[in-house]
Design a protein around this motif. Structure first.
Motif, PDB file in Angstrom:
ATOM      1  N   PRO B 334     -24.354 -26.557  24.013  1.00  0.00           N
ATOM      2  CA  PRO B 334     -24.788 -27.622  23.216  1.00  0.00           C
ATOM      3  C   PRO B 334     -24.736 -27.465  21.485  1.00  0.00           C
ATOM      4  CG  PRO B 334     -26.538 -26.300  24.294  1.00  0.00           C
ATOM      5  CD  PRO B 334     -25.292 -25.832  24.650  1.00  0.00           C
ATOM      6  N   LYS B 335     -24.452 -26.242  21.112  1.00  0.00           N
ATOM      7  CA  LYS B 335     -24.255 -25.838  19.733  1.00  0.00           C
ATOM      8  C   LYS B 335     -22.952 -26.486  19.064  1.00  0.00           C
ATOM      9  CE  LYS B 335     -27.484 -21.933  19.221  1.00  0.00           C
ATOM     10  NZ  LYS B 335     -27.121 -21.073  20.474  1.00  0.00           N
ATOM     11  N   ILE B 336     -22.275 -27.010  19.893  1.00  0.00           N
ATOM     12  CA  ILE B 336     -20.853 -27.375  19.495  1.00  0.00           C
ATOM     13  C   ILE B 336     -21.114 -28.538  18.290  1.00  0.00           C
ATOM     14  CG2 ILE B 336     -20.394 -29.248  21.254  1.00  0.00           C
ATOM     15  CD1 ILE B 336     -17.625 -28.390  21.204  1.00  0.00           C
ATOM     16  N   PRO B 337     -20.276 -28.356  17.451  1.00  0.00           N
ATOM     17  CA  PRO B 337     -20.466 -29.492  16.159  1.00  0.00           C
ATOM     18  C   PRO B 337     -20.216 -30.695  16.943  1.00  0.00           C
ATOM     19  CG  PRO B 337     -18.641 -27.885  15.527  1.00  0.00           C
ATOM     20  CD  PRO B 337     -18.989 -27.500  17.051  1.00  0.00           C
ATOM     21  N   ALA B 338     -21.203 -31.816  16.445  1.00  0.00           N
ATOM     22  CA  ALA B 338     -20.891 -32.890  17.225  1.00  0.00           C
ATOM     23  C   ALA B 338     -20.078 -34.161  16.356  1.00  0.00           C
ATOM     24  CB  ALA B 338     -22.680 -33.545  17.285  1.00  0.00           C
ATOM     25  N   TYR B 339     -20.014 -33.854  15.174  1.00  0.00           N
ATOM     26  CA  TYR B 339     -19.624 -34.932  14.306  1.00  0.00           C
ATOM     27  C   TYR B 339     -20.101 -36.141  14.365  1.00  0.00           C
ATOM     28  CZ  TYR B 339     -15.713 -31.390  13.977  1.00  0.00           C
ATOM     29  OH  TYR B 339     -15.166 -30.386  13.751  1.00  0.00           O
ATOM     30  N   ASP B 340     -21.467 -36.012  14.104  1.00  0.00           N
ATOM     31  CA  ASP B 340     -22.030 -37.228  13.997  1.00  0.00           C
ATOM     32  C   ASP B 340     -21.618 -38.500  12.901  1.00  0.00           C
ATOM     33  OD1 ASP B 340     -23.796 -37.008  16.290  1.00  0.00           O
ATOM     34  OD2 ASP B 340     -25.095 -35.554  14.893  1.00  0.00           O
ATOM     35  N   LEU B 341     -21.743 -39.364  12.774  1.00  0.00           N
ATOM     36  CA  LEU B 341     -21.047 -40.408  12.183  1.00  0.00           C
ATOM     37  C   LEU B 341     -21.616 -40.150  10.443  1.00  0.00           C
ATOM     38  CD1 LEU B 341     -19.489 -43.122  11.549  1.00  0.00           C
ATOM     39  CD2 LEU B 341     -21.762 -44.178  11.752  1.00  0.00           C
ATOM     40  N   ASP B 342     -20.599 -40.020   9.589  1.00  0.00           N
ATOM     41  CA  ASP B 342     -20.889 -39.701   8.482  1.00  0.00           C
ATOM     42  C   ASP B 342     -19.497 -40.149   7.421  1.00  0.00           C
ATOM     43  OD1 ASP B 342     -21.382 -38.627   5.873  1.00  0.00           O
ATOM     44  OD2 ASP B 342     -22.173 -36.793   6.519  1.00  0.00           O
ATOM     45  N   LEU B 343     -19.568 -41.454   7.045  1.00  0.00           N
ATOM     46  CA  LEU B 343     -18.328 -41.914   6.452  1.00  0.00           C
ATOM     47  C   LEU B 343     -18.270 -41.283   4.977  1.00  0.00           C
ATOM     48  CD1 LEU B 343     -18.674 -45.881   7.135  1.00  0.00           C
ATOM     49  CD2 LEU B 343     -17.170 -44.081   8.269  1.00  0.00           C
ATOM     50  N   ASP B 344     -19.197 -40.955   4.481  1.00  0.00           N
ATOM     51  CA  ASP B 344     -19.141 -40.253   3.125  1.00  0.00           C
ATOM     52  C   ASP B 344     -18.166 -38.895   3.228  1.00  0.00           C
ATOM     53  OD1 ASP B 344     -20.202 -42.419   1.767  1.00  0.00           O
ATOM     54  OD2 ASP B 344     -22.336 -41.386   1.922  1.00  0.00           O
ATOM     55  N   LYS B 345     -18.722 -38.102   4.263  1.00  0.00           N
ATOM     56  CA  LYS B 345     -18.037 -36.837   4.411  1.00  0.00           C
ATOM     57  C   LYS B 345     -16.540 -37.110   5.057  1.00  0.00           C
ATOM     58  CE  LYS B 345     -19.446 -32.528   6.385  1.00  0.00           C
ATOM     59  NZ  LYS B 345     -20.769 -32.013   7.238  1.00  0.00           N
ATOM     60  N   ALA B 346     -16.318 -38.090   5.734  1.00  0.00           N
ATOM     61  CA  ALA B 346     -14.947 -38.288   6.274  1.00  0.00           C
ATOM     62  C   ALA B 346     -14.020 -38.550   5.087  1.00  0.00           C
ATOM     63  CB  ALA B 346     -14.983 -39.502   6.938  1.00  0.00           C
ATOM     64  N   ASN B 347     -14.701 -39.615   4.111  1.00  0.00           N
ATOM     65  CA  ASN B 347     -13.941 -39.996   3.045  1.00  0.00           C
ATOM     66  C   ASN B 347     -13.672 -38.452   2.145  1.00  0.00           C
ATOM     67  OD1 ASN B 347     -13.231 -42.644   2.774  1.00  0.00           O
ATOM     68  ND2 ASN B 347     -15.328 -43.006   2.960  1.00  0.00           N
ATOM     69  N   ALA B 348     -14.597 -37.736   1.798  1.00  0.00           N
ATOM     70  CA  ALA B 348     -14.595 -36.641   1.122  1.00  0.00           C
ATOM     71  C   ALA B 348     -13.505 -35.455   1.757  1.00  0.00           C
ATOM     72  CB  ALA B 348     -15.765 -35.784   1.046  1.00  0.00           C
ATOM     73  N   LEU B 349     -13.454 -35.448   3.030  1.00  0.00           N
ATOM     74  CA  LEU B 349     -12.574 -34.561   3.655  1.00  0.00           C
ATOM     75  C   LEU B 349     -10.835 -35.161   3.442  1.00  0.00           C
ATOM     76  CD1 LEU B 349     -14.384 -33.773   6.865  1.00  0.00           C
ATOM     77  CD2 LEU B 349     -13.455 -32.093   5.086  1.00  0.00           C
ATOM     78  N   LEU B 350     -10.804 -36.390   3.470  1.00  0.00           N
ATOM     79  CA  LEU B 350      -9.634 -36.965   3.307  1.00  0.00           C
ATOM     80  C   LEU B 350      -9.166 -36.982   2.006  1.00  0.00           C
ATOM     81  CD1 LEU B 350      -9.906 -40.213   5.669  1.00  0.00           C
ATOM     82  CD2 LEU B 350      -8.590 -38.114   6.152  1.00  0.00           C
ATOM     83  N   ASP B 351      -9.935 -37.113   0.992  1.00  0.00           N
ATOM     84  CA  ASP B 351      -9.567 -36.661  -0.303  1.00  0.00           C
ATOM     85  C   ASP B 351      -9.195 -35.291  -0.599  1.00  0.00           C
ATOM     86  OD1 ASP B 351     -10.046 -39.296  -1.061  1.00  0.00           O
ATOM     87  OD2 ASP B 351     -12.132 -38.934  -2.007  1.00  0.00           O
ATOM     88  N   GLN B 352      -9.920 -34.541   0.222  1.00  0.00           N
ATOM     89  CA  GLN B 352      -9.851 -32.930  -0.145  1.00  0.00           C
ATOM     90  C   GLN B 352      -8.432 -32.538   0.402  1.00  0.00           C
ATOM     91  OE1 GLN B 352     -13.418 -30.844   1.377  1.00  0.00           O
ATOM     92  NE2 GLN B 352     -12.314 -28.874   0.967  1.00  0.00           N
ATOM     93  N   ALA B 353      -8.158 -33.248   1.631  1.00  0.00           N
ATOM     94  CA  ALA B 353      -6.709 -32.949   2.178  1.00  0.00           C
ATOM     95  C   ALA B 353      -5.666 -33.441   1.418  1.00  0.00           C
ATOM     96  CB  ALA B 353      -6.769 -33.336   3.493  1.00  0.00           C
ATOM     97  N   GLY B 354      -6.058 -34.233   0.243  1.00  0.00           N
ATOM     98  CA  GLY B 354      -4.861 -34.651  -0.348  1.00  0.00           C
ATOM     99  C   GLY B 354      -4.401 -36.020  -0.315  1.00  0.00           C
ATOM    100  N   HIS B 355      -5.068 -36.934   0.664  1.00  0.00           N
ATOM    101  CA  HIS B 355      -4.722 -38.140   1.017  1.00  0.00           C
ATOM    102  C   HIS B 355      -5.543 -39.106   0.254  1.00  0.00           C
ATOM    103  CE1 HIS B 355      -1.953 -36.753   4.363  1.00  0.00           C
ATOM    104  NE2 HIS B 355      -2.962 -35.903   4.521  1.00  0.00           N
ATOM    105  N   LYS B 356      -5.216 -39.366  -1.002  1.00  0.00           N
ATOM    106  CA  LYS B 356      -6.169 -40.293  -1.920  1.00  0.00           C
ATOM    107  C   LYS B 356      -5.759 -41.702  -1.389  1.00  0.00           C
ATOM    108  CE  LYS B 356      -7.526 -37.327  -5.049  1.00  0.00           C
ATOM    109  NZ  LYS B 356      -8.914 -36.370  -4.620  1.00  0.00           N
ATOM    110  N   ALA B 357      -6.929 -42.574  -1.676  1.00  0.00           N
ATOM    111  CA  ALA B 357      -6.559 -43.918  -1.119  1.00  0.00           C
ATOM    112  C   ALA B 357      -5.906 -44.705  -2.194  1.00  0.00           C
ATOM    113  CB  ALA B 357      -7.903 -44.644  -1.100  1.00  0.00           C
ATOM    114  N   GLY B 358      -4.876 -45.470  -1.768  1.00  0.00           N
ATOM    115  CA  GLY B 358      -4.030 -46.204  -2.655  1.00  0.00           C
ATOM    116  C   GLY B 358      -4.850 -47.366  -3.177  1.00  0.00           C
ATOM    117  N   SER B 359      -4.309 -48.124  -3.969  1.00  0.00           N
ATOM    118  CA  SER B 359      -4.727 -49.342  -4.556  1.00  0.00           C
ATOM    119  C   SER B 359      -5.104 -50.193  -3.678  1.00  0.00           C
ATOM    120  CB  SER B 359      -3.611 -50.107  -5.519  1.00  0.00           C
ATOM    121  OG  SER B 359      -2.698 -50.387  -4.714  1.00  0.00           O
TER     122      SER B 359
END
Lengths: 294, 530
Positions: B334-359
């Motif tokens: 039960p300790k496995i990461p659950a990835y509960d909904l967190d859109l801010d974190k998702a956006n931050a991770l994508l930015d960090q991975a180098g996939h900036k949002a286009g216009s």
């Protein structure tokens, strides 16, 4: 037009057939009603999205919210919580486009094959008519499903599949018209001045064969829209293109608990096909002098 | 048998009588006789579970054939054809002591040689190759003793000896030299279990009658089990509702489950599917950019709302599933990461991975496939992903497959970005979990192998150790660590347990609710007294 007008006396047949047909058509109350309804639907689909904006794929509210309970989603939401009114507006375009595209494909194949068969006759006619009959006896829905299965579901495949299934009727109609018209004096006249086959078929016979074909094509649009709804119902539709059929197909499993995601696109399809049929019948009456007396 | 619960409730105060009735029902003497009609959408090709996996063959197969062991609802083994068993201290052999009076349906005795033949047949032909892969030999010192020799310790062996996984088939029928895969007896078997085959009409019905010579006294309690096959879910629901059928063991659609739950003649349970351990998940092609980046996969994990899917989309019938191991299994961590909904974190991770949002707010495009034919579990979730991932700037195209083979071909040839999939644990991680994560199981063209092409040497090492670790606590510790690692690497985002439910007539007592449910012998089930 006054009786004393010399021009009118000189050419008493000046009213063109198209104009005459229009005169008949506009007196036909159901046809006019159908036309207005169709125009209203097209306007609704074309301009509705400018008034009621929004992405039809966006999850906006709780899934299966009934219509009228929430002001932001007047027609309720579907199984994912997507706005049904947005779906209706955005889904209308592809639905009508598939209907029209399928009708055009039907016309192109039907006129080419039927025209060649009817004009040349003989063994070409026999061969092409056997081919037509072959396609005619295939179970239409099954054949369309096979076509879609071969080239994975998309809007274009759907339009092609429906067109490929529905063309034989148009081909037979075209052949009959060409058979009849090729014996008329003006065709003989064209031939006698040295017109080639292609020119005779394209410029002389086809314009005169068009009226029944237009009627048939109009009715085909209605059939194609219904056909597309049927294919969507079976899950054979492009899931990335919102269409009325797709809305019904994805929500039908919940119809006992939520009637609205299925009913509203159903009504839209019904009204469209109804309007198209009225227009088609009206055109038929208008172009066919024998029916005008009714 | 005519007394319904409603009539009893009507005769007195509901609250007062209901618990009392439940108590009486349990205390009453089990009745014998009667027939139970089951309905199923799945049509078996034949009835020999030794060479065919899946519930379609497994349910009738487990009635026709007995297995050495049985498992209860708590994952504990119990004696069946083997009255006792002994695992050697070094874990390299297991000795089964068979019951003495067991006979096949043709009257011939069931001997240790048949056990040997069965295990060898399953090892050679069953699709689950890991079940008996370590078995080096089966020795038969006498008629009622079979010793299974192993090349290395095999902690899953006892489970592999249970239920439909290990039917004991007669050597004198199936060992006649003909190809076992196409053996005529597969469709007309001489069995060893509580029921014998009366009639098998493929695609229509399977009727089974009580084996009066069964080696367990007073079992089975039912006289007959009839499995009616229909591919029309609506017809099945109607049959169960109007009493033409007595039970429907594999309902999954929320619409169907809710409808059956509303019927006060029926009991509906989600027990009996723990062994199957069916998980509905989203798989990533971990070798295809941008999904080769862990951060992108994790971002997608944070962008998906698992609770929305189970509660709203599947309307509460499905349970969330966070791990590669089904949450009802003792190995689940039960300790496995659950990835509960967190859109801010998702956006931050994508930015960090180098996939900036286009216009236009979009970052990149991905496709998602799904298995056709299961709209609620697969297609609806794919549609949901299209809507949901747009919120973090991922443009998702849903790719429809016209049929199952098309989907399987695309996925097993790595022609995909993401796909919905449903994969079964089959009781022990060795059978149904390892295959998805071992780098040695990246096999092109094979569906339900490691089609994500996920490869992590540490995971390979942990799974290798867990496959030979006999001590439960140590083995669990290995799987705990494995779950933490794949939970972080996230080659797959696990969504939910497939909401299998069984609906059955309230008058049926002791409906099978072990980990194998109806895929284990239905010996104890009976009709309550009228």
């Amino acid at each position: 037009m006054g009786v004393a007008d010399p021009a009118a006396i000189a050419t008493p047949e000046a009213i063109s057939p198209l104009r005459e047909a229009w005169t008949v058509y506009r007196r036909n109350v159901p046809a006019v009603f159908g036309t207005l309804l169709l125009v209203a639907i097209i306007l609704f689909v074309l301009y509705g999205t400018f008034i009621y904006k929004g992405d039809p794929y966006e999850i906006v509210w709780a899934p299966q919210t009934p219509p009228g309970t929430e002001a932001t989603v007047p027609l309720g939401t579907d199984n994912l919580g997507r706005d049904i009114l947005r779906g209706l507006l955005k889904g209308g375009g592809p639905t009508l486009a598939v209907g029209a595209a399928a009708a055009i494909i039907t016309l192109v194949i039907g006129i080419s094959l039927g025209g060649v068969a009817g004009y040349f006759g003989g063994w070409i006619d026999d061969l092409l008519m056997r081919v037509t009959e072959f396609f005619q006896v295939l179970p239409a829905l099954l054949f369309a499903m096979v076509v879609i299965t071969l080239f994975s579901p998309s809007t274009i495949t759907t339009a092609i599949a429906i067109g490929v299934v529905l063309w034989p009727q148009t081909a037979r109609l075209t052949r009959a018209e060409f058979l009849k018209i090729r014996e008329l004096e003006y065709v003989t006249a064209a031939r006698s001045i040295g017109a080639r086959n292609g020119r005779i078929m394209w410029k002389v016979i086809l314009p005169n064969a068009l009226p029944p074909l237009i009627v048939s094509a109009t009715l085909t649009v209605g059939v194609a829209i219904l056909f597309q709804a049927g294919l969507s119902f079976l899950g054979l539709d492009d899931p990335n293109t919102m269409s009325w059929g797709l809305m019904i197909g994805t929500n039908r499993q919940y119809i006992l608990d939520a009637w609205w995601p299925v009913t509203f696109p159903g009504i839209a399809i019904f009204l469209t096909v109804f309007a198209v049929s009225l227009v088609g019948d009206g055109l038929n009456d208008a172009f066919n002098p024998k029916l005008r007396e009714r | 048998m005519k007394l319904t619960r409603r009539e009893i409730l009507g005769s007195a105060g509901a609250l007062l009588v209901a618990p009392n009735f439940a108590f009486r029902a349990h205390a009453e003497e089990p009745q014998k006789g009667g027939a139970m009609v089951m309905v199923s959408t799945q049509s078996p090709r034949h009835l020999n579970p030794a060479v065919q996996s899946g519930a379609a063959t497994g349910v009738p197969g487990a009635q026709i054939f007995a297995s050495p062991l049985m498992f209860d609802a708590n994952w504990k083994p119990h004696p069946y054809l083997a009255e006792s068993w002994k695992v050697a201290d070094d874990g390299l052999s297991v000795t089964l002591n068979l019951v003495k009076n067991a006979k096949f349906h043709d009257g011939k005795p069931i001997t240790s040689d048949d056990v040997k033949f069965s295990i060898e047949t399953i090892k050679a032909h069953h699709p689950f190759t890991t079940m008996f892969e370590p078995v080096s030999a089966v020795e038969t010192p006498d008629e009622h003793t079979a010793t299974i020799r192993l090349a290395h310790p095999h902690p899953a062996l006892l489970l592999c000896l249970s239920s439909a996984l290990c039917p004991i088939i007669p050597r004198h029928i199936f060992g006649d030299g003909r190809d076992i895969m196409t053996h005529p007896a597969n469709s007309n078997p001489v069995g060893s279990g509580p029921f014998r085959l009366e009639e098998f009409k493929p695609g229509q019905r399977i009727s089974l009658v009580k084996n009066t010579d069964f080696f367990i006294p007073d079992r089975p309690r039912l006289d007959k089990i009839i499995i009616t096959i229909s591919n029309d879910p609506n017809a099945i629901l109607l049959a169960v509702e109007n009493g033409e059928a007595d039970c429907y063991p594999f309902a999954t659609a929320s619409q169907d489950i809710k409808r059956l739950q509303r019927n006060d003649r029926l009991d509906v349970t989600d027990k009996g599917f723990e062994g199957l351990g069916a998980i509905n998940w989203l798989a990533f092609n971990t070798k295809k950019p941008p999904l080769d980046k862990k951060m992108v996969r994790q971002a997608i994990g944070y962008a998906i709302d698992r609770n929305f899917i189970t509660k709203a989309l599947m309307r509460g019938v499905a349970k969330p599933q966070r791990s590669p191991i089904i949450e009802s299994s003792p190995f689940f961590n039960p300790k496995i990461p659950a990835y509960d909904l967190d859109l801010d974190k998702a956006n931050a991770l994508l930015d960090q991975a180098g996939h900036k949002a286009g216009s236009d707010g979009m970052r990149f495009k991905l496709t998602v496939d799904y298995i056709p034919g299961a709209p609620e579990q697969q297609e609806s979730v794919a549609q949901y992903l299209k809507s949901q991932l747009k919120k973090v700037g991922i443009d998702v195209e849903v790719r429809a497959s016209p049929d199952f083979p098309t989907w399987a071909k695309r996925i097993s040839n790595y022609d995909f970005d993401m796909t919905m999939d449903a994969v079964y644990n089959w009781g022990d991680p060795v059978i149904g979990v390892h295959r998805t994560y071992l780098s040695s199981n990246i096999r092109k063209g094979v569906i339900w192998s490691n089609t994500q092409r996920y490869s992590n040497p540490k995971v390979d090492e942990l799974l290798g150790k867990a496959a030979v670790e006999m001590d439960f606590a140590k083995r669990k510790a290995l799987y705990d660590e494995f779950q933490m690692i794949v939970g972080d690497d996230l080659p797959i985002y696990w969504i939910n347990a497939l909401p299998y439910h069984s609906a059955y007539d309230k008058r049926i007592a002791d409906f099978p609710e072990t980990i194998w449910g109806t895929m284990q012998s239905i010996n104890d089930t009976y009709w309550k007294k009228a």
